[in-house]
Design an enzyme around this catalytic site. Sequence first.
Site, PDB file in Angstrom:
ATOM      1  N   HIS A 217       9.262  -3.856   2.905  1.00 11.31           N
ATOM      2  CA  HIS A 217       9.247  -3.644   2.214  1.00 11.31           C
ATOM      3  C   HIS A 217      10.362  -4.027   1.467  1.00 11.31           C
ATOM      4  O   HIS A 217      10.714  -5.337   0.268  1.00 11.31           O
ATOM      5  CB  HIS A 217       8.503  -2.897   1.260  1.00 11.31           C
ATOM      6  CG  HIS A 217       7.118  -1.744   2.161  1.00 11.31           C
ATOM      7  ND1 HIS A 217       7.478  -0.819   2.464  1.00 11.31           N
ATOM      8  CD2 HIS A 217       6.011  -2.778   1.833  1.00 11.31           C
ATOM      9  CE1 HIS A 217       5.804  -1.241   3.147  1.00 11.31           C
ATOM     10  NE2 HIS A 217       5.254  -1.525   2.784  1.00 11.31           N
TER      11      HIS A 217
ATOM     12  N   LEU B 185       6.611   3.152   1.179  1.00 10.62           N
ATOM     13  CA  LEU B 185       8.041   2.023   1.430  1.00 10.62           C
ATOM     14  C   LEU B 185       8.898   2.265   2.017  1.00 10.62           C
ATOM     15  O   LEU B 185       9.686   3.457   2.884  1.00 10.62           O
ATOM     16  CB  LEU B 185       8.099   1.195   0.533  1.00 10.62           C
ATOM     17  CG  LEU B 185       7.103   1.345  -0.649  1.00 10.62           C
ATOM     18  CD1 LEU B 185       8.300   0.873  -2.659  1.00 10.62           C
ATOM     19  CD2 LEU B 185       5.917  -0.294  -0.505  1.00 10.62           C
ATOM     20  N   HIS B 186       9.247   0.919   3.413  1.00 13.51           N
ATOM     21  CA  HIS B 186       9.966   1.323   4.390  1.00 13.51           C
ATOM     22  C   HIS B 186      11.087  -0.161   4.102  1.00 13.51           C
ATOM     23  O   HIS B 186      10.782  -0.529   2.733  1.00 13.51           O
ATOM     24  CB  HIS B 186       9.090   1.390   5.934  1.00 13.51           C
ATOM     25  CG  HIS B 186       8.577   0.552   6.217  1.00 13.51           C
ATOM     26  ND1 HIS B 186       9.163  -0.951   5.982  1.00 13.51           N
ATOM     27  CD2 HIS B 186       7.378   0.428   6.080  1.00 13.51           C
ATOM     28  CE1 HIS B 186       7.590  -1.453   6.323  1.00 13.51           C
ATOM     29  NE2 HIS B 186       7.052  -0.559   6.560  1.00 13.51           N
TER      30      HIS B 186
ATOM     31  N   VAL C  94      11.004  -6.868   9.651  1.00 17.78           N
ATOM     32  CA  VAL C  94      12.236  -6.494   9.853  1.00 17.78           C
ATOM     33  C   VAL C  94      12.138  -5.548  11.423  1.00 17.78           C
ATOM     34  O   VAL C  94      10.473  -5.210  11.259  1.00 17.78           O
ATOM     35  CB  VAL C  94      12.390  -5.796   8.273  1.00 17.78           C
ATOM     36  CG1 VAL C  94      13.729  -5.035   8.554  1.00 17.78           C
ATOM     37  CG2 VAL C  94      12.991  -6.292   7.484  1.00 17.78           C
TER      38      VAL C  94
ATOM     39  N   MET D  93       1.141  -1.180  -0.073  1.00 13.06           N
ATOM     40  CA  MET D  93      -0.016   0.199  -0.181  1.00 13.06           C
ATOM     41  C   MET D  93       0.701   1.451  -0.055  1.00 13.06           C
ATOM     42  O   MET D  93       0.601   2.220   0.102  1.00 13.06           O
ATOM     43  CB  MET D  93      -1.002   0.214   1.378  1.00 13.06           C
ATOM     44  CG  MET D  93      -2.426  -0.990   1.073  1.00 13.06           C
ATOM     45  SD  MET D  93      -3.449  -0.853   2.101  1.00 13.06           S
ATOM     46  CE  MET D  93      -2.768  -0.602   3.799  1.00 13.06           C
TER      47      MET D  93
ATOM     48  N   LEU E  54       9.112  -3.188  11.933  1.00 20.18           N
ATOM     49  CA  LEU E  54       8.996  -2.100  11.371  1.00 20.18           C
ATOM     50  C   LEU E  54       7.302  -2.176  10.577  1.00 20.18           C
ATOM     51  O   LEU E  54       6.729  -3.001   9.700  1.00 20.18           O
ATOM     52  CB  LEU E  54       9.713  -1.145   9.728  1.00 20.18           C
ATOM     53  CG  LEU E  54      11.280  -1.780  10.141  1.00 20.18           C
ATOM     54  CD1 LEU E  54      11.665  -1.368   8.960  1.00 20.18           C
ATOM     55  CD2 LEU E  54      11.705  -0.549  11.034  1.00 20.18           C
TER      56      LEU E  54
HETATM   57  O1  PAF Z   1      -0.538  -5.701   3.420  1.00 19.83           O
HETATM   58  C1  PAF Z   1      -0.419  -4.733   2.713  1.00 19.83           C
HETATM   59  O2  PAF Z   1      -0.067  -3.837   2.658  1.00 19.83           O
HETATM   60  C2  PAF Z   1      -1.435  -5.028   2.251  1.00 19.83           C
HETATM   61  O3  PAF Z   1      -2.407  -5.865   2.770  1.00 19.83           O
HETATM   62  C3  PAF Z   1      -2.157  -5.482   0.348  1.00 19.83           C
HETATM   63  C4  PAF Z   1      -1.194  -6.934   0.835  1.00 19.83           C
HETATM   64  C5  PAF Z   1      -0.898  -4.504  -0.178  1.00 19.83           C
HETATM   65  C6  PAF Z   1      -3.026  -5.202  -0.183  1.00 19.83           C
HETATM   66  O4  PAF Z   1      -3.660  -4.317   0.210  1.00 19.83           O
END
Ligand code: PAF
Length: 278
Positions: A34, A30-31, A173, A27, A181
């Site tokens: 991710h 990003l950190h 992490v 979503m 995180l």
């Molecule tokens: O874990 C997430 O960031 C969300 O639940 C996902 C898997 C991207 C679905 O929107």
Amino acid sequence: MELIVAKGREDLVKARRGGAVALVPTMGALHEGHRSLIRQARVRADQVVVSIFVNPLQFGPSEDFSRYPRTFDADLDVCRAEGVDVVFHPDAEEMYAADRQVSVSAGHMGSIVEGAFRPGHFDGVLTVVLKLFNLVQPDLAVFGQKDAQQLALIRRMVADLDLPIEILGAPTVREPDGLALSSRNRYLSDDDRQVALALSRALRAGAAELTPARVRAVAQEVLDAAGPRLATDYLALVDPATFAEVDESYAGMAVLAVAATVGTTRLIDNVTLTLNPS
Ligand code: PAF
């Protein structure tokens, strides 16, 4: 290779090259967590697609959909630095037709533990993940173990609906002090952050015990010691595949999961442990 930003199905088809495709659904915001998912994807695939979509279906009416961090330009920088091939960034209108009718039900497993506090959340997660799978058509997809119930439900969906996609789980992490995180950590004040450390401390203390009763008691003690600023929703000791609470005779791998609110920020965390080893 230049990073391609795809907005819809046609862009994704055009961006497709030969070889194995890995999807990292996110979503955004990003950190480092991710980044570790992306690196795992990179090792296994010829083409890495990161989706960035704040999915309205998985937020309840009183949850933080509108204030969820949206940092698209910084996210693109992270993706470029990690050698991502395609960022899929659809609009809500692209993902959800105004007259849509059909969605995925997460069943009983989606209504317990985290699901008991967020009705409909996992239906929304599985619906968007299935749509992302259909749009991107990956060979494999990578999800964080931090959202352990989400990961277990996605594995369940893949098995129950015969989806030809390999699911990889990546370890959580943590900051050096133990805090897992999360995109939501940015909401924590310095004081909140100190209180929030009780989550990882409780999990660590619980995971050092061997029987369900001791694990629950020791972890609960640490949460209680954090005082009233930590509002705990649940501390659950569950079977990793079903998320059903384990009983005292349970032996094998289990997940100790916690959710709590500090200030206005709701946090979740979990660890895997072995109970009643022989
Ligand atoms: O874990 C997430 O960031 C969300 O639940 C996902 C898997 C991207 C679905 O929107």
